[in-house]
Design an enzyme around this catalytic site. Structure first.
Site, PDB file in Angstrom:
ATOM      1  N   ASP A 263      -2.328  -1.514  -3.730  1.00  0.00           N
ATOM      2  CA  ASP A 263      -3.080  -0.257  -3.824  1.00  0.00           C
ATOM      3  C   ASP A 263      -2.294   0.747  -4.655  1.00  0.00           C
ATOM      4  O   ASP A 263      -2.784   1.838  -4.934  1.00  0.00           O
ATOM      5  CB  ASP A 263      -3.319   0.295  -2.409  1.00  0.00           C
TER       6      ASP A 263
ATOM      7  N   ARG B  25       4.179   2.494  -2.076  1.00  0.00           N
ATOM      8  CA  ARG B  25       4.443   3.131  -3.361  1.00  0.00           C
ATOM      9  C   ARG B  25       4.727   2.030  -4.383  1.00  0.00           C
ATOM     10  O   ARG B  25       5.442   1.060  -4.095  1.00  0.00           O
ATOM     11  CB  ARG B  25       5.648   4.075  -3.281  1.00  0.00           C
TER      12      ARG B  25
ATOM     13  N   GLU C 192       1.497   3.935 -12.133  1.00  0.00           N
ATOM     14  CA  GLU C 192       0.089   4.289 -11.903  1.00  0.00           C
ATOM     15  C   GLU C 192      -0.279   5.681 -12.391  1.00  0.00           C
ATOM     16  O   GLU C 192      -1.442   5.954 -12.682  1.00  0.00           O
ATOM     17  CB  GLU C 192      -0.251   4.179 -10.406  1.00  0.00           C
TER      18      GLU C 192
ATOM     19  N   HIS D  68      -4.944   3.347  -5.516  1.00  0.00           N
ATOM     20  CA  HIS D  68      -4.373   4.298  -4.543  1.00  0.00           C
ATOM     21  C   HIS D  68      -5.468   4.938  -3.682  1.00  0.00           C
ATOM     22  O   HIS D  68      -5.635   6.157  -3.656  1.00  0.00           O
ATOM     23  CB  HIS D  68      -3.556   5.376  -5.276  1.00  0.00           C
ATOM     24  N   GLN D  69      -6.199   4.090  -3.003  1.00  0.00           N
ATOM     25  CA  GLN D  69      -7.307   4.589  -2.181  1.00  0.00           C
ATOM     26  C   GLN D  69      -7.150   4.231  -0.714  1.00  0.00           C
ATOM     27  O   GLN D  69      -8.085   4.398   0.065  1.00  0.00           O
ATOM     28  CB  GLN D  69      -8.638   4.016  -2.708  1.00  0.00           C
TER      29      GLN D  69
ATOM     30  N   THR E 155       0.843  -1.208   0.000  1.00  0.00           N
ATOM     31  CA  THR E 155       0.000   0.000   0.000  1.00  0.00           C
ATOM     32  C   THR E 155       0.873   1.250   0.000  1.00  0.00           C
ATOM     33  O   THR E 155       0.352   2.349   0.147  1.00  0.00           O
ATOM     34  CB  THR E 155      -0.904   0.055   1.260  1.00  0.00           C
TER      35      THR E 155
HETATM   36  P1  NAD Z   1       6.833   6.685   8.252  1.00  0.00           P
HETATM   37  O1  NAD Z   1       7.858   7.660   7.794  1.00  0.00           O
HETATM   38  O2  NAD Z   1       6.174   6.900   9.566  1.00  0.00           O
HETATM   39  O3  NAD Z   1       7.451   5.206   8.266  1.00  0.00           O
HETATM   40  C1  NAD Z   1       8.267   4.713   7.243  1.00  0.00           C
HETATM   41  C2  NAD Z   1       9.177   3.675   7.863  1.00  0.00           C
HETATM   42  O4  NAD Z   1       9.968   3.133   6.800  1.00  0.00           O
HETATM   43  C3  NAD Z   1      10.142   4.267   8.900  1.00  0.00           C
HETATM   44  O5  NAD Z   1      10.119   3.484  10.073  1.00  0.00           O
HETATM   45  C4  NAD Z   1      11.490   4.193   8.202  1.00  0.00           C
HETATM   46  O6  NAD Z   1      12.567   4.001   9.101  1.00  0.00           O
HETATM   47  C5  NAD Z   1      11.281   2.984   7.314  1.00  0.00           C
HETATM   48  N1  NAD Z   1      12.294   2.901   6.269  1.00  0.00           N
HETATM   49  C6  NAD Z   1      12.988   3.891   5.681  1.00  0.00           C
HETATM   50  N2  NAD Z   1      13.889   3.390   4.829  1.00  0.00           N
HETATM   51  C7  NAD Z   1      13.764   2.046   4.886  1.00  0.00           C
HETATM   52  C8  NAD Z   1      14.430   0.979   4.237  1.00  0.00           C
HETATM   53  N3  NAD Z   1      15.414   1.191   3.371  1.00  0.00           N
HETATM   54  N4  NAD Z   1      14.022  -0.279   4.536  1.00  0.00           N
HETATM   55  C9  NAD Z   1      13.044  -0.510   5.435  1.00  0.00           C
HETATM   56  N5  NAD Z   1      12.394   0.464   6.081  1.00  0.00           N
HETATM   57  C10 NAD Z   1      12.744   1.733   5.799  1.00  0.00           C
HETATM   58  O7  NAD Z   1       5.773   6.621   7.065  1.00  0.00           O
HETATM   59  P2  NAD Z   1       4.266   6.129   7.163  1.00  0.00           P
HETATM   60  O8  NAD Z   1       3.390   7.247   7.541  1.00  0.00           O
HETATM   61  O9  NAD Z   1       4.208   4.874   7.940  1.00  0.00           O
HETATM   62  O10 NAD Z   1       3.986   5.818   5.613  1.00  0.00           O
HETATM   63  C11 NAD Z   1       4.670   4.803   4.926  1.00  0.00           C
HETATM   64  C12 NAD Z   1       4.440   4.970   3.450  1.00  0.00           C
HETATM   65  O11 NAD Z   1       3.069   4.707   3.151  1.00  0.00           O
HETATM   66  C13 NAD Z   1       4.641   6.405   2.926  1.00  0.00           C
HETATM   67  O12 NAD Z   1       5.986   6.656   2.644  1.00  0.00           O
HETATM   68  C14 NAD Z   1       3.788   6.434   1.695  1.00  0.00           C
HETATM   69  O13 NAD Z   1       4.598   6.072   0.600  1.00  0.00           O
HETATM   70  C15 NAD Z   1       2.762   5.336   1.940  1.00  0.00           C
HETATM   71  N6  NAD Z   1       1.377   5.842   1.997  1.00  0.00           N
HETATM   72  C16 NAD Z   1       0.465   5.343   1.125  1.00  0.00           C
HETATM   73  C17 NAD Z   1      -0.843   5.778   1.165  1.00  0.00           C
HETATM   74  C18 NAD Z   1      -1.903   5.255   0.225  1.00  0.00           C
HETATM   75  O14 NAD Z   1      -2.994   5.843   0.138  1.00  0.00           O
HETATM   76  N7  NAD Z   1      -1.679   4.157  -0.470  1.00  0.00           N
HETATM   77  C19 NAD Z   1      -1.208   6.739   2.100  1.00  0.00           C
HETATM   78  C20 NAD Z   1      -0.250   7.208   2.997  1.00  0.00           C
HETATM   79  C21 NAD Z   1       1.046   6.755   2.934  1.00  0.00           C
END
Ligand code: NAD
Length: 379
Positions: free
Chosen positions: A301, A277, A306, A338-339, A275
């Protein structure tokens, strides 16, 4: 109401006139200065959420300036950046591209702020933004619950084939034959890569299933450890996970985390849920994994390419992307567009934080330590 901008015979001035007439705010009823914002990649939920927010902002006598937001369905890119002439700020979403060239054009036109109405900012060249003195703000957290819960919805749809089963029952086919068999999540080994805000919530839900939780992150989350998660190496999480969730951001280090080299390391028949990227997954490797049975199902998602398709209705058009067509034809694929963020609570928070980011920008609060600034001090 969303306004569609099109390049063509119309002069830019005429197009901008059309845009402004359909925007919201800045009605000139008083002498306050106006912050003009162009909102790219608008779909109806965006204008439905922002129009009342702008009206409320302008009606509040405490606010020292007026806000005016115009909406376009166009995606931000090098060409469409020119539409931002006359605006001080733009508002963008996950598939808008603010690369160096786009930022240069925006800056030349007098745009000084990009308000990203999302958490991820992997399509914004923050180095270029810094070089041009552009403020870039985001919505760091809107509803991590929304995304974590959607990841579980995808897992259940992949594992228990709920969409397929429902479609069959609606066609009066009540049999259990042909591919509805799932597995218990209880007792399985579930891997979470990325245990940040969303990942941590997901970990708690997974533990509620009675599954064994293993994690991988560049930083270990003490709360996740306390709850029962065990951190392992990348190779161990690949080898041991019956179900693997991608919850990390898209960075150069995480791009194509699932690739051809990783396929032989995976537990045969594993399920993958992404979910975060699309770029975390090499689509060709995913297709190979599905075709060879290494991956029994995927809930996605997000999709690598996309931006060409998501948030638009392509049901009456021919999809030109062979990888996307191949994925849509694979029985083990459950895909949404992407929802994961899309709950009432998240939309409210996105709108509120974006309005605050725009307000802070106009009030001159652009410090690098602003909690929503995307450009770190040492970028
Ligand atoms: P966050 O920054 O709180 O957490 C991201 C985690 O990934 C952190 O703990 C970080 O240390 C870890 N990380 C960084 N580099 C890494 C690596 N090389 N290997 C493993 N882990 C690594 O972010 P979040 O709020 O939890 O969001 C995560 C992701 O979800 C966002 O970056 C965004 O891409 C995605 N997202 C998607 C949607 C959607 O609608 N599909 C919505 C919101 C966020």
């Amino acid at each position: 109401m969303a306004t569609e901008l099109r390049t063509g015979s119309k002069s830019l001035r005429a197009v901008m006139g059309q845009l402004r007439s359909k925007g919201v705010g800045g009605d000139g009823e008083n002498e306050k200065e106006t912050l003009r914002v162009l909102c790219y990649d608008t779909t109806s939920w965006v204008s439905d959420a922002f129009q009342p927010a702008v009206k409320a902002f302008n009606a509040d006598p405490e606010n020292s300036f007026q806000m005016m937001i115009d909406f376009t369905t166009e995606r931000l890119g090098p060409q469409s950046a020119t539409y931002a002439a006359g605006y001080e700020a733009i508002c963008t979403f996950v598939n808008d591209t603010a690369d160096a060239g786009t930022i240069q054009t925006l800056s030349r036109l007098g745009v000084n702020m990009i308000a990203q109405r999302a958490a991820g900012f992997d399509r914004v060249d923050t180095k270029a933004a810094r070089a041009y003195g552009m403020t870039v703000a985001r919505v760091p957290a809107y509803s991590p619950y929304a995304v974590a819960e959607m990841a579980i919805a995808l897992l259940m749809a992949v594992n228990r084939k709920t969409s397929k089963a429902s479609n069959r029952v609606k066609m009066a086919n009540f049999s259990l034959d042909a591919g509805l068999l799932g597995v218990d999540i209880h007792g399985k080994t579930v891997g979470v890569m990325g245990t940040g805000k969303i990942g941590q919530i997901l970990c708690n839900i997974i533990l509620g299933f009675g599954a064994k939780l293993i994690c991988y992150d560049v930083f270990q989350n003490e709360e996740v450890k306390k709850a029962g998660g065990v951190y392992v190496t990348k190779d161990e999480i690949f080898a041991q996970s019956d179900i693997l969730f991608f919850m990390m951001p898209l960075l150069p280090a995480t791009r194509h985390t699932l690739n051809m080299d990783v396929l032989p390391k995976l537990k045969k028949g594993m399920m993958l849920i992404n979910t975060s990227r699309g770029g975390l997954v090499d689509t060709k490797a995913l297709l190979q994994g599905l075709r060879t049975g290494v991956i029994s199902g995927v809930g996605m998602d997000v999709y690598e390419n996309e931006q060409e398709y998501f948030f638009q209705d392509w049901s009456a058009k021919r999809i030109q992307d062979p990888d996307l067509t191949a994925l849509l034809g694979e029985p083990g694929v459950v895909m949404t567009a992407h929802q994961a963020f899309f709950t009432k609570e998240a939309v409210n928070k996105i709108t509120q934080t974006t309005m605050e980011n725009l307000r802070d920008f106009k009030l001159g609060k652009r410090e690098f330590d602003h909690p929503n600034n995307c450009i770190p001090k040492d970028d």
